[in-house]
Scaffold this motif. Structure first.
Motif, short mmCIF file in Angstrom:
data_model
loop_
_atom_site.label_atom_id
_atom_site.label_comp_id
_atom_site.label_asym_id
_atom_site.label_seq_id
_atom_site.Cartn_x
_atom_site.Cartn_y
_atom_site.Cartn_z
N GLU A 97 32.39 38.97 13.07
CA GLU A 97 32.15 37.81 13.93
C GLU A 97 33.42 37.39 14.67
N LYS B 58 23.08 41.21 11.53
CA LYS B 58 23.71 40.91 10.25
C LYS B 58 23.38 41.99 9.22
N ILE C 248 25.43 45.11 10.07
CA ILE C 248 26.83 44.95 9.66
C ILE C 248 26.97 45.17 8.16
N LEU C 249 26.13 44.51 7.39
CA LEU C 249 26.23 44.59 5.94
C LEU C 249 25.85 45.98 5.41
N ASP D 234 31.03 40.74 7.39
CA ASP D 234 30.43 40.15 8.58
C ASP D 234 31.31 39.06 9.18
#
Length: 157
Positions: free
Chosen positions: A125, A111, A114-115, A121
């Motif tokens: 997903e 996470k 991704i950020l 995100d």
């Protein structure tokens, strides 16, 4: 604010008791290299002072990025899981923040990756889910159960 505490932990290799700093909450504003250390997994590694064994420890944690207004909680699925999730949802801390709950340190690492890459995100997903379905169809004998996002290099617009 980052909150930590010391715990005594026996080294899995030599059984020497070592003092380990465990974090209940970490703030990227106070630890400049924190996202990089979380993504690499290094943040959760502790070296035994006696034998040098690297012990990877995982525990519940709040990752807080005040600059980007992001809070990510690691909440393990145990007997207190539903109470803990409800407590997080009821807190005023998360108002105005992108808030996420993940269940493992690996999910936290992903996470944050991704950020930090600047992606949404939620879109990632959905894409991961589609990739999982694709792999399960074309390679059913591989028994693919999970797909993780890995970002290397600069983002191109």
């Amino acid at each position: 604010m980052s909150l930590s505490r010391k715990v005594h932990f026996p080294c899995p290799k030599c059984n020497t008791t070592m003092d380990v700093t465990v974090w209940d909450s970490v703030n990227t504003g106070l630890m400049q290299d924190l996202p990089k250390r979380i993504i690499s997994g290094e943040f959760f590694d502790h070296v035994c002072p006696t034998c040098g064994f690297v012990c990877h420890m995982e525990y519940p944690l709040l990752y807080h990025d005040m600059e980007k207004n992001i809070m990510i909680w690691v909440v393990y699925k145990d007997e207190d899981y539903h109470d803990r999730v409800q407590e997080i949802r009821n807190t005023d801390l998360a108002k105005g923040y992108l808030s996420r709950i993940v269940h493992t340190v690996d999910e936290l690492r992903e996470k944050v990756c991704i950020l930090e890459a600047g992606y949404d995100d939620r879109v990632v997903e959905i894409y991961k889910y589609l990739q999982l379905l694709h792999y399960q169809q074309i390679e059913p004998h591989l028994n693919v159960e999970k797909v993780f996002f890995v970002h290397e290099g600069e983002r191109s617009e």
